[in-house]
Design a protein around this motif. Sequence first.
Motif, short mmCIF file in Angstrom:
data_model
loop_
_atom_site.label_atom_id
_atom_site.label_comp_id
_atom_site.label_asym_id
_atom_site.label_seq_id
_atom_site.Cartn_x
_atom_site.Cartn_y
_atom_site.Cartn_z
N LEU A 1 0.86 -1.18 0.00
CA LEU A 1 0.00 0.00 0.00
C LEU A 1 0.90 1.23 0.00
N PHE A 2 0.53 2.27 -0.77
CA PHE A 2 1.35 3.48 -0.79
C PHE A 2 0.49 4.73 -0.77
N VAL A 3 1.06 5.79 -0.22
CA VAL A 3 0.48 7.13 -0.25
C VAL A 3 1.58 8.07 -0.71
N ASP A 4 1.27 8.94 -1.67
CA ASP A 4 2.30 9.80 -2.26
C ASP A 4 1.77 11.24 -2.33
N TYR A 5 2.57 12.18 -1.84
CA TYR A 5 2.24 13.61 -1.95
C TYR A 5 3.41 14.36 -2.55
N ARG A 6 3.12 15.27 -3.45
CA ARG A 6 4.17 16.13 -3.99
C ARG A 6 3.63 17.53 -4.26
N TYR A 7 4.54 18.50 -4.10
CA TYR A 7 4.22 19.91 -4.35
C TYR A 7 5.22 20.44 -5.37
N ILE A 8 4.73 21.13 -6.39
CA ILE A 8 5.58 21.71 -7.42
C ILE A 8 5.27 23.20 -7.53
N ASP A 9 6.32 24.01 -7.58
CA ASP A 9 6.19 25.45 -7.77
C ASP A 9 7.10 25.85 -8.93
N ASN A 10 6.51 26.32 -10.03
CA ASN A 10 7.27 26.75 -11.19
C ASN A 10 7.23 28.27 -11.29
N ASP A 11 8.40 28.87 -11.22
CA ASP A 11 8.52 30.32 -11.27
C ASP A 11 9.16 30.70 -12.60
N SER A 12 8.38 31.36 -13.46
CA SER A 12 8.84 31.73 -14.79
C SER A 12 8.82 33.25 -14.96
N ASN A 13 9.73 33.74 -15.80
CA ASN A 13 9.71 35.18 -16.08
C ASN A 13 8.63 35.55 -17.09
N ILE A 14 7.91 34.54 -17.61
CA ILE A 14 6.72 34.77 -18.43
C ILE A 14 5.53 34.29 -17.60
N THR A 15 4.67 35.21 -17.22
CA THR A 15 3.63 34.94 -16.23
C THR A 15 2.75 33.75 -16.60
N ALA A 16 2.51 33.55 -17.88
CA ALA A 16 1.61 32.47 -18.30
C ALA A 16 2.13 31.09 -17.92
N TYR A 17 3.42 30.98 -17.60
CA TYR A 17 4.02 29.68 -17.26
C TYR A 17 4.28 29.55 -15.77
N ASP A 18 3.87 30.52 -14.99
CA ASP A 18 3.91 30.37 -13.52
C ASP A 18 2.81 29.41 -13.08
N TYR A 19 3.13 28.50 -12.17
CA TYR A 19 2.07 27.67 -11.61
C TYR A 19 2.55 27.00 -10.32
N ALA A 20 1.59 26.60 -9.52
CA ALA A 20 1.85 25.77 -8.34
C ALA A 20 0.89 24.59 -8.40
N ARG A 21 1.35 23.45 -7.88
CA ARG A 21 0.54 22.23 -7.98
C ARG A 21 0.72 21.36 -6.74
N HIS A 22 -0.39 20.93 -6.19
CA HIS A 22 -0.40 19.92 -5.13
C HIS A 22 -1.02 18.65 -5.73
N GLN A 23 -0.39 17.53 -5.47
CA GLN A 23 -0.97 16.26 -5.91
C GLN A 23 -0.80 15.22 -4.82
N VAL A 24 -1.89 14.54 -4.48
CA VAL A 24 -1.84 13.48 -3.49
C VAL A 24 -2.54 12.27 -4.08
N MET A 25 -1.98 11.08 -3.87
CA MET A 25 -2.59 9.87 -4.38
C MET A 25 -2.24 8.70 -3.48
N GLY A 26 -3.11 7.71 -3.50
CA GLY A 26 -2.86 6.51 -2.72
C GLY A 26 -3.39 5.29 -3.45
N GLY A 27 -2.73 4.17 -3.26
CA GLY A 27 -3.18 2.98 -3.99
C GLY A 27 -2.43 1.73 -3.55
N ILE A 28 -2.51 0.72 -4.40
CA ILE A 28 -1.91 -0.59 -4.13
C ILE A 28 -1.01 -0.98 -5.28
N GLU A 29 0.17 -1.50 -4.96
CA GLU A 29 1.10 -2.04 -5.94
C GLU A 29 1.21 -3.55 -5.74
#
Length: 440
Positions: free
Chosen positions: A409-437
């Motif tokens: 069983l696994f649980v995975d969380y990650r946070y990504i923050d992309n800082d660009s000098n072109i505003t349209a490519y700035d973003y932040a992302r939270h992703q959480v998932m859990g499942g079975i392998e």
Amino acid sequence: MACYRFTHYLAPLAILFLLFSAVTPASGATSGQAEFEQGLAASRNGDHQQAIKAYLQAQRAGFDKPALQYNLGVSYFRLADYAKAAQQFEQLTGDPQWAALAHYNLGLVARRLDDPDRAADHFEQAYRRSDNARLRALAASALDRLPGTRADAGTTLSATVAVGYDSNVALAPDAETVNLTDNSDLFVEAGAVINHRLSADRNRARYLFGGLHLRQYLDVSEFDQQSLRLGFNQEQILQRWQLDLRAYLDSIHVDSDRFEQSLNFAAHARRPLGGGRDLRVHYQAGLIDGGSRYAYLDGWEQRLGIDSLLPTGAGWLRFGYQLELNDRDDLEQNGEFFSYSPTRHSLFARLTLPDAGHWRYTLRGEYRYSNYDDPYRISNGTIEEVSREDHRYLAGIRAQQRLADKTALFVDYRYIDNDSNITAYDYARHQVMGGIEARY
């Protein structure tokens, strides 16, 4: 026959010799160490019932080290309690310093349980992971003596099923930028990987492999993903280097439209350095076809990286660097120009902590710098040229609990923050998932 019977029992005895020569307690008294030493003494005298009693007392006193788990497994093995022996050895397969030895002993357990195919899998893992010539010789000898195993081929399958939440499906600054009412969504994910071995030569093994990955969003279906991989690889040992050469075809679809199709070549080399340490280098090159809708992605991508594994007081630290080069067709329309050919530099670190109860935790961090040599031309009433630069930061944690021999069983969380000098490519992302392998 007499000679065969002697060599049949030689391997377990030899590995027990390795055991007692390798697990001398560290200097300096710690809680439970006296009980651990009593267990060692009882094991040497052949009193494994008493040894188990002492080891468990040491464990209750707080002496929870790999050496104890290993010796406890050996005592269970000597008393033919194979289920408990396997449980102890399985806990060590994620420890780089003990993994090869643990797999060897799991092979001995499987052989006693008349499961030659599983025994072969574990002996092969021991042979490939070990940097100890003696242990590798024992594993090779055990493989050669196994009756009724797959002589020339074998097939393994692993599968994953998970559910999760993605806060930024389109990787955009906000939902309005990509014309969505809500840029966050729940998803279901499934994947499978199959490997079919074509030869039994452990020094030059050849495989056919394939993989399938699906992600289905609950509402934002235009970002559903499907990917397929088919390929061939050869693993071989050259001096102290373990090589993996691969050629494969990737096909990625987004909302049933072809996003990318690529023909790839990859070479990975790993060198064990002893003490659970290793050095790895890799190179990958791909010729990419973006299809009619994503023709601007056509071109080449290359990646070159180096990383190393280092045991620390906190756990096992893998850290490294990767260079990525892209030469794509890019996108030019209505006087505007958008580059899809970045040069990227990535630094990463991943720390795997010792098991806490039945859980194993992995912490991950990464920094990636991207620059685009060809400046963007963007129309804001007038044409403006901008050389794009991005700084991306990633942090994550993964927790995994073994449910059975080959299921987790696994649980995975990650946070990504992309800082660009072109505003349209700035973003932040939270992703959480859990499942079975599961592995078969």
